[in-house]
Design a protein around this motif. Structure first.
Motif, PDB file in Angstrom:
ATOM      1  N   GLY A 137      16.598 102.699 104.086  1.00  0.00           N
ATOM      2  CA  GLY A 137      16.834 102.456 105.497  1.00  0.00           C
ATOM      3  C   GLY A 137      15.747 101.637 106.161  1.00  0.00           C
ATOM      4  N   ILE A 138      14.876 101.043 105.372  1.00  0.00           N
ATOM      5  CA  ILE A 138      13.742 100.282 105.899  1.00  0.00           C
ATOM      6  C   ILE A 138      14.214  99.075 106.704  1.00  0.00           C
TER       7      ILE A 138
ATOM      8  N   ALA B 115      23.748  88.242  97.090  1.00  0.00           N
ATOM      9  CA  ALA B 115      24.610  87.246  96.444  1.00  0.00           C
ATOM     10  C   ALA B 115      24.632  87.436  94.928  1.00  0.00           C
ATOM     11  N   ALA B 116      23.507  87.854  94.365  1.00  0.00           N
ATOM     12  CA  ALA B 116      23.420  88.082  92.922  1.00  0.00           C
ATOM     13  C   ALA B 116      23.870  89.498  92.540  1.00  0.00           C
ATOM     14  N   GLU B 117      24.304  90.265  93.527  1.00  0.00           N
ATOM     15  CA  GLU B 117      24.817  91.626  93.341  1.00  0.00           C
ATOM     16  C   GLU B 117      23.788  92.602  92.783  1.00  0.00           C
ATOM     17  N   TYR B 118      22.541  92.453  93.234  1.00  0.00           N
ATOM     18  CA  TYR B 118      21.493  93.421  92.925  1.00  0.00           C
ATOM     19  C   TYR B 118      21.308  94.398  94.074  1.00  0.00           C
ATOM     20  N   LEU B 119      21.935  94.088  95.200  1.00  0.00           N
ATOM     21  CA  LEU B 119      21.727  94.841  96.422  1.00  0.00           C
ATOM     22  C   LEU B 119      22.984  94.743  97.269  1.00  0.00           C
ATOM     23  N   SER B 120      23.278  95.803  97.997  1.00  0.00           N
ATOM     24  CA  SER B 120      24.350  95.749  98.995  1.00  0.00           C
ATOM     25  C   SER B 120      23.849  96.495 100.227  1.00  0.00           C
ATOM     26  N   HIS B 121      24.559  96.325 101.326  1.00  0.00           N
ATOM     27  CA  HIS B 121      24.167  97.051 102.531  1.00  0.00           C
ATOM     28  C   HIS B 121      25.395  97.415 103.347  1.00  0.00           C
ATOM     29  N   HIS B 122      25.219  98.425 104.173  1.00  0.00           N
ATOM     30  CA  HIS B 122      26.229  98.770 105.161  1.00  0.00           C
ATOM     31  C   HIS B 122      25.505  99.174 106.444  1.00  0.00           C
ATOM     32  N   ARG B 123      26.213  99.048 107.540  1.00  0.00           N
ATOM     33  CA  ARG B 123      25.633  99.358 108.843  1.00  0.00           C
ATOM     34  C   ARG B 123      25.705 100.855 109.102  1.00  0.00           C
ATOM     35  N   GLU B 124      24.628 101.387 109.646  1.00  0.00           N
ATOM     36  CA  GLU B 124      24.583 102.757 110.152  1.00  0.00           C
ATOM     37  C   GLU B 124      24.064 102.662 111.576  1.00  0.00           C
ATOM     38  N   GLY B 125      24.984 102.640 112.537  1.00  0.00           N
ATOM     39  CA  GLY B 125      24.585 102.424 113.925  1.00  0.00           C
ATOM     40  C   GLY B 125      24.049 101.014 114.089  1.00  0.00           C
TER      41      GLY B 125
ATOM     42  N   SER C  99      21.352  99.984 112.477  1.00  0.00           N
ATOM     43  CA  SER C  99      20.492  99.725 111.316  1.00  0.00           C
ATOM     44  C   SER C  99      21.303  99.407 110.076  1.00  0.00           C
ATOM     45  N   ASN C 100      20.661  98.726 109.147  1.00  0.00           N
ATOM     46  CA  ASN C 100      21.244  98.505 107.830  1.00  0.00           C
ATOM     47  C   ASN C 100      20.750  99.589 106.892  1.00  0.00           C
ATOM     48  N   HIS C 101      21.600  99.996 105.991  1.00  0.00           N
ATOM     49  CA  HIS C 101      21.217 100.919 104.928  1.00  0.00           C
ATOM     50  C   HIS C 101      21.534 100.190 103.622  1.00  0.00           C
ATOM     51  N   TYR C 102      20.532 100.037 102.780  1.00  0.00           N
ATOM     52  CA  TYR C 102      20.671  99.244 101.567  1.00  0.00           C
ATOM     53  C   TYR C 102      20.936 100.132 100.355  1.00  0.00           C
ATOM     54  N   SER C 103      21.644  99.592  99.389  1.00  0.00           N
ATOM     55  CA  SER C 103      21.874 100.256  98.108  1.00  0.00           C
ATOM     56  C   SER C 103      21.494  99.287  97.001  1.00  0.00           C
ATOM     57  N   VAL C 104      20.593  99.730  96.133  1.00  0.00           N
ATOM     58  CA  VAL C 104      20.202  98.928  94.973  1.00  0.00           C
ATOM     59  C   VAL C 104      21.233  99.168  93.881  1.00  0.00           C
ATOM     60  N   ILE C 105      21.727  98.112  93.303  1.00  0.00           N
ATOM     61  CA  ILE C 105      22.703  98.203  92.215  1.00  0.00           C
ATOM     62  C   ILE C 105      21.898  98.157  90.925  1.00  0.00           C
ATOM     63  N   ASP C 106      21.444  99.330  90.515  1.00  0.00           N
ATOM     64  CA  ASP C 106      20.397  99.400  89.502  1.00  0.00           C
ATOM     65  C   ASP C 106      20.856  99.281  88.051  1.00  0.00           C
ATOM     66  N   GLY C 107      22.141  99.277  87.776  1.00  0.00           N
ATOM     67  CA  GLY C 107      22.602  99.160  86.400  1.00  0.00           C
ATOM     68  C   GLY C 107      22.668  97.727  85.888  1.00  0.00           C
ATOM     69  N   LYS C 108      22.384  96.785  86.774  1.00  0.00           N
ATOM     70  CA  LYS C 108      22.487  95.371  86.394  1.00  0.00           C
ATOM     71  C   LYS C 108      21.333  94.950  85.490  1.00  0.00           C
ATOM     72  N   PRO C 109      21.607  94.053  84.547  1.00  0.00           N
ATOM     73  CA  PRO C 109      20.509  93.507  83.732  1.00  0.00           C
ATOM     74  C   PRO C 109      19.671  92.537  84.563  1.00  0.00           C
ATOM     75  N   LEU C 110      18.467  92.305  84.115  1.00  0.00           N
ATOM     76  CA  LEU C 110      17.601  91.338  84.797  1.00  0.00           C
ATOM     77  C   LEU C 110      18.150  89.941  84.585  1.00  0.00           C
ATOM     78  N   ARG C 111      17.858  89.037  85.508  1.00  0.00           N
ATOM     79  CA  ARG C 111      18.487  87.708  85.524  1.00  0.00           C
ATOM     80  C   ARG C 111      18.031  86.756  84.436  1.00  0.00           C
ATOM     81  N   HIS C 112      16.750  86.671  84.202  1.00  0.00           N
ATOM     82  CA  HIS C 112      16.212  85.648  83.306  1.00  0.00           C
ATOM     83  C   HIS C 112      16.461  86.026  81.845  1.00  0.00           C
TER      84      HIS C 112
ATOM     85  N   ILE D 234      12.770  98.272  99.337  1.00  0.00           N
ATOM     86  CA  ILE D 234      14.104  98.793  99.632  1.00  0.00           C
ATOM     87  C   ILE D 234      14.410  99.993  98.749  1.00  0.00           C
ATOM     88  N   ALA D 235      14.022  99.953  97.485  1.00  0.00           N
ATOM     89  CA  ALA D 235      14.250 101.093  96.591  1.00  0.00           C
ATOM     90  C   ALA D 235      13.483 102.324  97.081  1.00  0.00           C
TER      91      ALA D 235
END
Length: 97
Positions: free
Chosen positions: A29-30, A55-65, A67-80, A24-25
């Motif tokens: 638009g994959i 759900a963990a807020e690492y990714l979001s999406h919106h519709r473009e026609g 298709s889905n277009h994804y956004s990586v929420i890259d400022g988040k710390p890793l989970r573990h 996705i990164a």
């Protein structure tokens, strides 16, 4: 000493969640079908992973026609807790080289 893995036991360095996130990164638009093919997963497994990441807020999406277009929420710390320190952006920077 033989350092090979035990017969029948396979493991990898990256989780399926990491593989999906990298795809996705690379291409926000994959299609789910293309992620599944590239990651050697089923489309349903990819859908579950995307739902987990959203759900963990690492990714979001919106519709473009249609298709889905994804956004990586890259400022988040890793989970573990053992992975604390680097952000998702820093991990992806290494994996996307």
């Amino acid at each position: 000493m033989d350092n090979s893995a035990a017969p029948g036991r396979q493991w990898t360095f990256l989780t399926n969640h990491a593989r999906v996130l990298v795809q996705i990164a690379r291409d926000p638009g994959i299609r789910v079908r293309d992620i599944a093919t590239r990651c050697l997963l089923t489309e349903r497994a990819v859908q579950r992973i995307i739902a987990d990441l959203e759900a963990a807020e690492y990714l979001s999406h919106h519709r473009e026609g249609r298709s889905n277009h994804y956004s990586v929420i890259d400022g988040k710390p890793l989970r573990h807790p053992a992975d604390s320190g680097p952000t998702l952006a820093e991990l992806l920077a290494v994996l996307l080289r």
